[in-house]
Write a protein that holds these residues in place. Structure first.
Motif, mmCIF file in Angstrom:
data_model
loop_
_atom_site.group_PDB
_atom_site.id
_atom_site.type_symbol
_atom_site.label_atom_id
_atom_site.label_comp_id
_atom_site.label_asym_id
_atom_site.label_seq_id
_atom_site.Cartn_x
_atom_site.Cartn_y
_atom_site.Cartn_z
ATOM 1 N N GLN A 1 0.823 -1.197 0.000
ATOM 2 C CA GLN A 1 0.000 0.000 0.000
ATOM 3 C C GLN A 1 0.868 1.261 0.000
ATOM 4 N N LEU A 2 1.798 1.213 0.945
ATOM 5 C CA LEU A 2 2.699 2.370 1.057
ATOM 6 C C LEU A 2 3.465 2.593 -0.244
ATOM 7 N N GLN A 3 3.914 1.489 -0.785
ATOM 8 C CA GLN A 3 4.688 1.610 -2.020
ATOM 9 C C GLN A 3 3.845 2.203 -3.136
ATOM 10 N N ARG A 4 2.605 1.745 -3.185
ATOM 11 C CA ARG A 4 1.742 2.273 -4.231
ATOM 12 C C ARG A 4 1.482 3.764 -4.014
ATOM 13 N N GLN A 5 1.305 4.097 -2.766
ATOM 14 C CA GLN A 5 1.112 5.505 -2.437
ATOM 15 C C GLN A 5 2.311 6.323 -2.900
#
Lengths: 526, 153
Positions: free
Chosen positions: B6-10
């Motif tokens: 999720q963080l990476q996508r963010q």
């Protein structure tokens, strides 16, 4: 030991360009950090500093410590271009300039000052990866220079060249061998420098106009015969060595002796006739100072270049207008006298002489003198001229028309003429008639003299054209001309170098002389 | 795992938007590529240097433009030029663009114009600083969650 210092002798040699020692100078801390990182990624050895002065100190402290310098153009304590000059002069290292400003004029300035490349920010890694080529190229050129200079300028050979030879890494076996031989030979020439292991790599001296002016000033003060040591002292340039001065002096003496020779020859049939000066233009005198001093006023900076053909032509340009004005405004009998004068007057009229842009005018006698190269002695079929002239004298000298039909731009056209010309006078008569020269008068001077290189011949022709034109006007009246000026200069020069003329020589003269100097350097005259 | 993704996508999305909106250009990507094990905080360090430099230069400009007895436009221009160079180092496109306009006003010795540009440059700089700080925070979070920072092309 020199080898260890050279940086090309260590094991990293095999992995060249890895280990290339780069000095980065930039007052922007962000860029400094980025560049350092980038260069490190290229496996280079990086030293950074944010002040130009600091950079120079570093470079001076470790003369062999760096292979290449990268510097920003804008720095608070010193102009990047100035730093560039210093590095080129003192250390002879390749310098790459950087800037966020990519204006052509700036880039051009960088190149003019000797930058081997000019990078625009933001700089990419791939651009930095290739900087080693500049180092390599320089080494190769040094080797070539050494070959051409041998025997002529052995003193100025760089240590780095020897290092290469010694290493044998850079060159193939054959080269190494010959290099070694050469080195031994040169050792004899320059024992002091080479045999001293602790002495640093001798940088190749670049005689800029500034430096040359200092030299000339010193020479003027004490004369040639005193010797390089005294000259060196007077010049007060700390990094210059006696050897540098000595070799420069040698060249300078050659140059002057050549001038002297020419003037002697000219002297034999040139008279000074003030009375022939066209009234309109007879404001001037023989004043060589004037003649030469006037020149710089009108010389745009554009002429400040070292490319022989271009700059000579350019120099000729500007003064030419003055010349031609005199010629055109004067009737047949008088033009020659007007030549030197015109330097003064014609400046105002210059704008009206736009057609003579790349004309042959060479009021700047210094230029034409300087252009006389040393390849072949000029042949002076002076005695033949008068006869020829007479035959054609009836032809009105439509100088104005003639000049307006002068080859424009000079060099290329003159080359054409030159190609057709021969040394003998007679056959040229026909040619003269058929080409523009006939408008000028009896003889196209360029045809009378051997044409040497394109650029030099331009001024040769100019000089000759005018003098021939003059001499053709009236046999008995060869006329006052700028030669008088140059002769004054020469006489003064010969008076043990003491005299005003040299000291007041315009930058252009110096530039021209330096051109010749560098031409010699490149073995053109070897 | 999910958190990291999720963080990476963010992170990727945010990066992309910054590029899209012109806050950052390719140079920033280059910096990210330079980051490696030897210098894991390279980008953050460079950004910090940039912010410091920026503030200093903006202050210089403000002071110079404040001079009631006569603005030294040359000085202002010098600072703007430096800022331009600096902004090009991390890819701060919008800041750089303002600098270009700024220089024209300096050349024209237009105080009003210069003041306006100064305002703009200050504004852009603040915006960028905030956005980069957000980006770096995301990076930290990813690393803290055990993930790696994706390289955005």
């Amino acid at each position: 030991m020199v080898l260890a210092e050279s940086g090309f002798s260590s094991p990293r040699n095999d992995a060249f360009p890895a280990g290339l020692r780069v000095l980065v100078v930039d007052d922007d801390p962000t860029w400094l950090k980025i560049l350092e990182k980038m260069l490190k990624k290229c496996s280079y050895e990086v030293t950074t500093c944010c002040l130009a002065r600091e950079a120079l100190n570093l470079l001076r402290e470790r003369k062999d410590g760096y292979d290449i310098v990268i510097s920003d153009v804008n720095m608070p304590d010193m102009d990047g271009f100035k730093l560039l000059e210093h590095v080129g002069l003192e250390m002879d290292l390749p310098v790459i300039m950087m800037s966020v400003d990519g204006e052509t004029s700036r880039v051009m300035k960088g190149v003019q000052h000797g930058a081997c490349d000019y990078l625009l920010k933001p700089i990419r890694m791939k651009e930095l990866r290739n900087i080693w080529q500049h180092v390599f190229r320089k080494k190769i050129h040094e080797v070539r220079d050494i070959e051409s200079l041998e025997g002529f300028e052995s003193i100025q050979m760089t240590r780095s060249g020897y290092d290469l030879f010694d290493d044998g890494h850079f060159l193939s076996g054959d080269d190494t061998t010959s290099g070694r031989k050469r080195k031994d030979a040169d050792n004899k020439h320059d024992d002091r420098e080479l045999s001293d292991p602790s002495s640093t790599k001798k940088a190749r001296v670049v005689w800029t106009v500034d430096l040359h002016q200092k030299f000339v000033k010193a020479v003027n003060q004490i004369g040639f015969d005193i010797g390089p040591k005294k000259i060196l002292d007077l010049m007060n340039v700390p990094w210059l060595t006696r050897e540098n001065v000595a070799s420069h002096l040698q060249k300078y003496r050659l140059y002057l002796s050549r001038l002297q020779k020419e003037s002697d020859i000219k002297n034999s049939f040139i008279g000074m006739k003030h009375s022939d000066l066209p009234s309109k233009d007879s404001t001037a005198s023989f004043g060589p100072h004037k003649a030469m001093n006037m020149i710089p006023d009108d010389v745009p900076n554009g002429t400040y270049s070292f490319s022989a053909s271009n700059s000579l032509a350019q120099n000729v340009d500007l003064k030419g207008q003055g010349d031609l004005k005199g010629i055109t405004s004067a009737p047949v009998a008088e033009p020659k006298g007007a030549l030197s004068i015109d330097i003064h007057d014609s400046h105002e009229a210059k704008s009206t002489q736009m057609s003579f842009d790349h004309s042959l005018g060479s009021v700047d006698s210094a230029v034409s003198f300087a252009s006389f190269n040393s390849t072949t002695p000029l042949q002076y079929p002076w005695t033949e001229i008068p006869e020829i002239q007479f035959k054609q004298e009836c032809e009105p000298l439509h100088l104005e028309n003639g000049f307006s039909q002068l080859p424009l731009p000079g060099p290329s056209m003159i080359e054409n003429e030159a190609n057709r010309s021969r040394i003998e006078v007679k056959p040229l008569l026909d040619e003269c008639r058929s080409n523009f020269v006939e408008h000028l008068g009896p003889v196209g001077a360029e045809d009378l003299f051997p044409i040497q290189s394109k650029s030099q011949s331009l001024n040769n022709q100019v000089f000759d054209l005018i003098s021939a034109t003059k001499s053709s006007m009236k046999t008995q009246d060869v006329g006052l001309n700028y030669l008088a000026d140059s002769e004054f200069a020469l006489r003064n020069l010969n008076a043990s170098g003491v005299g005003v003329p040299l000291a007041t020589l315009s930058e252009d003269l110096q530039i021209c002389w330096l051109q010749e100097y560098y031409a010699i350097d490149q073995g053109l005259f070897a | 795992m999910d958190v990291v993704n999720q963080l990476q996508r963010q992170f990727i999305d945010y990066s992309a938007s910054l590029h899209r909106e012109g806050f950052l250009d390719d140079q920033f990507t280059q910096l990210q590529k330079l980051q490696d094990d030897n210098s894991p905080d390279f980008v953050v360090e460079v950004a910090s240097l940039f912010f410091e430099d920026c503030e200093k230069l903006i202050n210089n400009m403000a002071r110079a433009l404040e001079q009631q007895q006569g603005v030294d436009f040359k000085q202002v221009d010098a600072s703007v030029h430096q800022l331009k160079g600096s902004s090009s180092s991390i890819g701060a496109m919008r800041v750089k663009d303002v600098c270009i306009a700024f220089r024209s006003f300096c050349e024209a010795q237009n105080r009003e114009g210069c003041l306006r540009c100064l305002q703009q440059v200050t504004h852009e700089y603040s915006l960028l600083k905030n956005k980069l700080q957000t980006l770096f925070r995301l990076q930290q979070q990813i690393l803290a969650a055990g993930g790696s920072i994706p390289v955005v092309e």
